[in-house]
Design a protein around this motif. Structure first.
Motif, PDB file in Angstrom:
ATOM      1  N   SER A 193       7.336  18.189   6.362  1.00  0.00           N
ATOM      2  CA  SER A 193       6.834  17.658   7.644  1.00  0.00           C
ATOM      3  C   SER A 193       5.377  18.052   7.877  1.00  0.00           C
ATOM      4  CB  SER A 193       7.707  18.120   8.813  1.00  0.00           C
ATOM      5  OG  SER A 193       7.754  19.516   8.876  1.00  0.00           O
ATOM      6  N   THR A 194       4.997  19.254   7.451  1.00  0.00           N
ATOM      7  CA  THR A 194       3.606  19.687   7.622  1.00  0.00           C
ATOM      8  C   THR A 194       2.687  18.860   6.729  1.00  0.00           C
ATOM      9  OG1 THR A 194       4.358  21.873   8.199  1.00  0.00           O
ATOM     10  CG2 THR A 194       2.066  21.701   7.519  1.00  0.00           C
ATOM     11  N   PHE A 195       3.169  18.577   5.527  1.00  0.00           N
ATOM     12  CA  PHE A 195       2.371  17.737   4.619  1.00  0.00           C
ATOM     13  C   PHE A 195       2.200  16.351   5.236  1.00  0.00           C
ATOM     14  CE2 PHE A 195       2.062  15.392   0.399  1.00  0.00           C
ATOM     15  CZ  PHE A 195       0.729  15.704   0.229  1.00  0.00           C
ATOM     16  N   SER A 196       3.283  15.858   5.809  1.00  0.00           N
ATOM     17  CA  SER A 196       3.232  14.551   6.473  1.00  0.00           C
ATOM     18  C   SER A 196       2.189  14.585   7.609  1.00  0.00           C
ATOM     19  CB  SER A 196       4.632  14.265   7.011  1.00  0.00           C
ATOM     20  OG  SER A 196       4.654  13.123   7.744  1.00  0.00           O
ATOM     21  N   LEU A 218      10.679  15.631   9.619  1.00  0.00           N
ATOM     22  CA  LEU A 218      11.568  16.781   9.844  1.00  0.00           C
ATOM     23  C   LEU A 218      13.026  16.343  10.028  1.00  0.00           C
ATOM     24  CD1 LEU A 218      11.545  19.918  10.364  1.00  0.00           C
ATOM     25  CD2 LEU A 218      11.451  19.372  12.793  1.00  0.00           C
ATOM     26  N   ALA A 219      13.222  15.090  10.434  1.00  0.00           N
ATOM     27  CA  ALA A 219      14.573  14.640  10.796  1.00  0.00           C
ATOM     28  C   ALA A 219      15.550  14.578   9.618  1.00  0.00           C
ATOM     29  CB  ALA A 219      14.485  13.256  11.450  1.00  0.00           C
ATOM     30  N   GLY A 220      15.031  14.533   8.393  1.00  0.00           N
ATOM     31  CA  GLY A 220      15.924  14.333   7.236  1.00  0.00           C
ATOM     32  C   GLY A 220      16.831  15.519   6.947  1.00  0.00           C
ATOM     33  N   PRO A 221      18.046  15.266   6.394  1.00  0.00           N
ATOM     34  CA  PRO A 221      19.005  16.353   6.150  1.00  0.00           C
ATOM     35  C   PRO A 221      18.556  17.372   5.101  1.00  0.00           C
ATOM     36  CG  PRO A 221      19.825  14.279   5.234  1.00  0.00           C
ATOM     37  CD  PRO A 221      18.591  13.948   6.027  1.00  0.00           C
ATOM     38  N   LEU A 222      17.572  17.041   4.271  1.00  0.00           N
ATOM     39  CA  LEU A 222      17.097  18.058   3.318  1.00  0.00           C
ATOM     40  C   LEU A 222      16.049  18.962   3.947  1.00  0.00           C
ATOM     41  CD1 LEU A 222      16.822  16.172  -0.097  1.00  0.00           C
ATOM     42  CD2 LEU A 222      18.741  17.443   0.864  1.00  0.00           C
ATOM     43  N   HIS A 223      15.653  18.668   5.179  1.00  0.00           N
ATOM     44  CA  HIS A 223      14.598  19.470   5.832  1.00  0.00           C
ATOM     45  C   HIS A 223      15.196  20.003   7.131  1.00  0.00           C
ATOM     46  CE1 HIS A 223      10.706  20.920   6.711  1.00  0.00           C
ATOM     47  NE2 HIS A 223      10.037  19.791   6.947  1.00  0.00           N
ATOM     48  N   GLY A 224      14.690  19.583   8.277  1.00  0.00           N
ATOM     49  CA  GLY A 224      15.165  20.159   9.542  1.00  0.00           C
ATOM     50  C   GLY A 224      16.593  19.805   9.872  1.00  0.00           C
ATOM     51  N   GLY A 225      17.063  18.659   9.347  1.00  0.00           N
ATOM     52  CA  GLY A 225      18.408  18.193   9.700  1.00  0.00           C
ATOM     53  C   GLY A 225      19.522  19.066   9.139  1.00  0.00           C
ATOM     54  N   LYS A 256      25.225  19.841  -2.721  1.00  0.00           N
ATOM     55  CA  LYS A 256      24.390  20.910  -2.164  1.00  0.00           C
ATOM     56  C   LYS A 256      25.137  21.592  -1.017  1.00  0.00           C
ATOM     57  CE  LYS A 256      20.488  20.613  -4.480  1.00  0.00           C
ATOM     58  NZ  LYS A 256      19.507  19.572  -4.330  1.00  0.00           N
ATOM     59  N   ILE A 257      25.015  22.911  -0.939  1.00  0.00           N
ATOM     60  CA  ILE A 257      25.624  23.640   0.171  1.00  0.00           C
ATOM     61  C   ILE A 257      24.551  23.742   1.249  1.00  0.00           C
ATOM     62  CG2 ILE A 257      26.778  25.793   0.836  1.00  0.00           C
ATOM     63  CD1 ILE A 257      26.797  25.783  -2.577  1.00  0.00           C
ATOM     64  N   MET A 258      24.851  23.175   2.406  1.00  0.00           N
ATOM     65  CA  MET A 258      23.834  23.102   3.459  1.00  0.00           C
ATOM     66  C   MET A 258      23.491  24.496   3.982  1.00  0.00           C
ATOM     67  SD  MET A 258      22.667  20.162   3.981  1.00  0.00           S
ATOM     68  CE  MET A 258      22.847  19.214   2.516  1.00  0.00           C
ATOM     69  N   GLY A 259      22.189  24.702   4.241  1.00  0.00           N
ATOM     70  CA  GLY A 259      21.753  25.999   4.736  1.00  0.00           C
ATOM     71  C   GLY A 259      21.478  26.997   3.617  1.00  0.00           C
ATOM     72  N   PHE A 260      21.583  26.530   2.375  1.00  0.00           N
ATOM     73  CA  PHE A 260      21.284  27.410   1.232  1.00  0.00           C
ATOM     74  C   PHE A 260      20.238  26.765   0.343  1.00  0.00           C
ATOM     75  CE2 PHE A 260      25.332  28.988   2.567  1.00  0.00           C
ATOM     76  CZ  PHE A 260      25.287  30.346   2.270  1.00  0.00           C
ATOM     77  N   PRO A 329      23.477  21.448  22.331  1.00  0.00           N
ATOM     78  CA  PRO A 329      24.333  20.542  21.551  1.00  0.00           C
ATOM     79  C   PRO A 329      23.836  20.398  20.106  1.00  0.00           C
ATOM     80  CG  PRO A 329      23.540  19.488  23.570  1.00  0.00           C
ATOM     81  CD  PRO A 329      22.811  20.781  23.445  1.00  0.00           C
ATOM     82  N   GLU A 330      24.780  20.122  19.192  1.00  0.00           N
ATOM     83  CA  GLU A 330      24.435  20.137  17.757  1.00  0.00           C
ATOM     84  C   GLU A 330      23.308  19.174  17.389  1.00  0.00           C
ATOM     85  OE1 GLU A 330      27.995  19.874  15.303  1.00  0.00           O
ATOM     86  OE2 GLU A 330      28.884  21.488  16.481  1.00  0.00           O
ATOM     87  N   ASP A 331      23.303  17.992  17.998  1.00  0.00           N
ATOM     88  CA  ASP A 331      22.268  17.044  17.572  1.00  0.00           C
ATOM     89  C   ASP A 331      20.909  17.343  18.218  1.00  0.00           C
ATOM     90  OD1 ASP A 331      22.900  16.120  20.087  1.00  0.00           O
ATOM     91  OD2 ASP A 331      23.291  14.044  19.474  1.00  0.00           O
ATOM     92  N   LEU A 332      20.832  18.435  18.989  1.00  0.00           N
ATOM     93  CA  LEU A 332      19.513  18.873  19.490  1.00  0.00           C
ATOM     94  C   LEU A 332      18.936  20.013  18.637  1.00  0.00           C
ATOM     95  CD1 LEU A 332      19.503  18.902  23.391  1.00  0.00           C
ATOM     96  CD2 LEU A 332      18.923  17.082  21.832  1.00  0.00           C
ATOM     97  N   PHE A 333      19.694  20.448  17.629  1.00  0.00           N
ATOM     98  CA  PHE A 333      19.184  21.569  16.808  1.00  0.00           C
ATOM     99  C   PHE A 333      17.846  21.195  16.159  1.00  0.00           C
ATOM    100  CE2 PHE A 333      23.690  23.383  15.698  1.00  0.00           C
ATOM    101  CZ  PHE A 333      23.888  23.662  17.042  1.00  0.00           C
ATOM    102  N   THR A 334      17.780  19.999  15.600  1.00  0.00           N
ATOM    103  CA  THR A 334      16.527  19.622  14.918  1.00  0.00           C
ATOM    104  C   THR A 334      15.403  19.361  15.919  1.00  0.00           C
ATOM    105  OG1 THR A 334      17.990  18.655  13.280  1.00  0.00           O
ATOM    106  CG2 THR A 334      15.657  18.324  12.940  1.00  0.00           C
ATOM    107  N   PRO A 335      15.658  18.694  17.058  1.00  0.00           N
ATOM    108  CA  PRO A 335      14.588  18.614  18.064  1.00  0.00           C
ATOM    109  C   PRO A 335      14.084  19.990  18.514  1.00  0.00           C
ATOM    110  CG  PRO A 335      16.287  17.015  18.567  1.00  0.00           C
ATOM    111  CD  PRO A 335      16.790  17.810  17.402  1.00  0.00           C
ATOM    112  N   VAL A 336      14.986  20.973  18.597  1.00  0.00           N
ATOM    113  CA  VAL A 336      14.562  22.332  18.963  1.00  0.00           C
ATOM    114  C   VAL A 336      13.653  22.898  17.871  1.00  0.00           C
ATOM    115  CG1 VAL A 336      15.447  24.694  19.154  1.00  0.00           C
ATOM    116  CG2 VAL A 336      16.421  22.886  20.566  1.00  0.00           C
ATOM    117  N   PHE A 337      13.990  22.621  16.635  1.00  0.00           N
ATOM    118  CA  PHE A 337      13.143  23.016  15.495  1.00  0.00           C
ATOM    119  C   PHE A 337      11.756  22.376  15.693  1.00  0.00           C
ATOM    120  CE2 PHE A 337      13.567  23.391  10.548  1.00  0.00           C
ATOM    121  CZ  PHE A 337      12.249  23.815  10.445  1.00  0.00           C
ATOM    122  N   ALA A 338      11.749  21.111  16.094  1.00  0.00           N
ATOM    123  CA  ALA A 338      10.468  20.402  16.284  1.00  0.00           C
ATOM    124  C   ALA A 338       9.648  21.027  17.416  1.00  0.00           C
ATOM    125  CB  ALA A 338      10.719  18.928  16.572  1.00  0.00           C
TER     126      ALA A 338
END
Ligand code: ACO
Length: 400
Positions: A193-196, A218-225, A256-260, A329-338
């Protein structure tokens, strides 16, 4: 001609910039912002002080920090036209899509000025830091059919966000822990996301477009998602006893194991260590989370099976458990990251403007040359089409 061997998929290890904002030592698990260790900032600083440090390159003196906080406070509200626009968003839409759209929309309301004007840079940075939490909380209220909650001037940055989200003043420990989470997520060198953000900044477009492009990345599951996916996985595992069979299955399927795992860290991410401590503080005060035991067992099992490959928990592994305990809520985790990462994106935007050259990498062409143009009636039928045709014929023959 560039040799194919020079191509680095995902640009792994290719320096994209000279930067003095943050530094990661992936072998030793060290992260520093402007040379200061993340553990020290998490313990002693606040998110807004960290944002100032990242963007302006030094810790503020008291007067600077006070006036920065005051400016942020006075720009928290969003224009009613933005609120009205957000009211039209479908309540089933993902909050990251809502945030990306709303961040880009800020560019409609705040005129572009010269990018070498320090006042403009400061104003834009303040607006983005101040308004993004308000927009995230507003979408959350409006998708439930409620009016957004107005920011409260007597609450600091993090307490105010939790207040706008839950419509009640947060417990001071919860607000402090949330603030530390923002610090931990504020910056992390040249990730996707920073490169973007940097690529977009290099075209000299406005800062709202820079942040909107970074939010989309950032929204993608391999990054913030990934932090959202971690909780889904822990729920699927369901019990401590099921951790190892579940992991065996993931490994057998090469999933892939998420979070690892992390492109840079080959040991446990230092942010994951701090987040785990925060999770434990929260559980002590507000009660344990049933999924924490599962998470601990999964960390041990992954370390045993995949530790030799350098696969350890990353920042997303424990953040979901902390956020859920904070009532997010779970779907706000990535917006919080943002909300947090805006600080890092803005620091890179400012740094990019200081030595700008538009990004224009190259490619290694792998296609053909001098192909004839075949008229449409003489083009061969593709294999996929044959498959679809025969499926349709099969269905026809069977009267379906
Ligand atoms: N689970 C299982 N195996 C993994 C994992 C994982 N989470 N991550 C990497 N590996 C393995 C790969 O299968 C590969 O093994 P192989 O060499 O036997 O084929 C090896 O480790 C290298 O993996 P890559 O995918 O090449 O590593 P890369 O650096 O490209 O990927 C990434 C990093 C995308 C973060 C990856 O680890 C991943 O997908 N993790 C899960 C998603 C996640 O948690 N993302 C959040 C990252 S942190 C952040 O963005 C804020």
């Amino acid at each position: 001609m560039i040799a194919v061997s020079e191509f680095k998929p995902g640009l792994e290890g290719v320096p994209a910039t000279l930067s003095s904002i943050s530094c990661v030592d992936g072998q030793q698990g060290i992260l520093e912002y402007r040379g200061i260790r993340i553990e020290e900032l998490a313990e002693k600083s606040s998110f807004l002080e960290v944002a100032y440090l990242l963007i302006w390159g030094k810790l503020p003196i008291k007067e600077e920090l006070d006036s920065f906080k005051h400016e942020i406070q006075s720009h928290r509200r969003i224009k009613y036209r933005i609120r009205d626009m957000m009211k039209c968003f479908p309540e089933t839409g993902h909050p990251m899509d809502a945030l990306q759209t709303s961040a880009a929309a800020l560019g409609l309301f705040y005129a572009r000025r010269a990018l070498d004007d320090p006042q403009y840079i400061r104003k834009a940075a303040v607006r983005l830091l101040a308004k993004i939490p308000t927009m995230v909380a507003a979408f959350q209220m409006m998708r439930k059919g409620n009016d957004p909650i107005q920011p409260r001037d007597d609450l600091d940055y993090s307490a105010n966000f939790l207040y706008m989200l839950n419509e009640r003043e947060p417990d001071p420990l919860a607000a402090r822990i949330f603030d530390v989470c923002l610090t931990l997520h504020a910056e992390h060198t040249i990730n996707a996301s920073t490169f973007s953000a940097m690529v977009t900044a290099s075209t000299l477009t406005d800062p709202y477009a820079v942040v909107a492009s970074a939010v989309g990345t950032l929204a993608g599951p391999l990054h913030g998602g990934a932090n959202e996916e971690v909780l889904v996985m822990l729920e699927e595992i369901g019990s401590v006893g099921n951790v190892r069979p579940y992991l065996d299955q993931l490994i057998a399927n090469k999933a892939k194991i998420m979070g690892f795992g992390h492109r840079v860290y080959k040991v446990k991410d230092p942010r994951a260590t701090v987040l785990q401590q925060l999770a434990e503080q929260l559980f002590e005060k507000f009660g344990r989370d049933e999924y924490y035991e599962i998470a601990l067992e999964l960390e041990t099992a992954v370390e045993e099976r995949l530790g030799h490959k350098g696969i350890y928990p990353n920042v997303d592994f424990y953040s979901g458990l902390v956020y859920r305990k904070l009532g997010i809520p779970e779907d706000l985790f990535t917006p919080v990251f943002a909300i947090a990462r805006v600080a890092g994106w803005l620091a890179h935007w400012k740094e990019q403007l200081g030595k700008n050259r538009i990004f224009r990498p190259t490619q290694i062409y792998t296609g053909s040359h001098e192909e004839p143009y075949i008229p449409i009636e003489r083009r061969a039928v593709s294999l996929e089409r044959v498959r679809v045709d025969s499926l349709e014929q099969h269905l026809e023959r069977n009267g379906k």
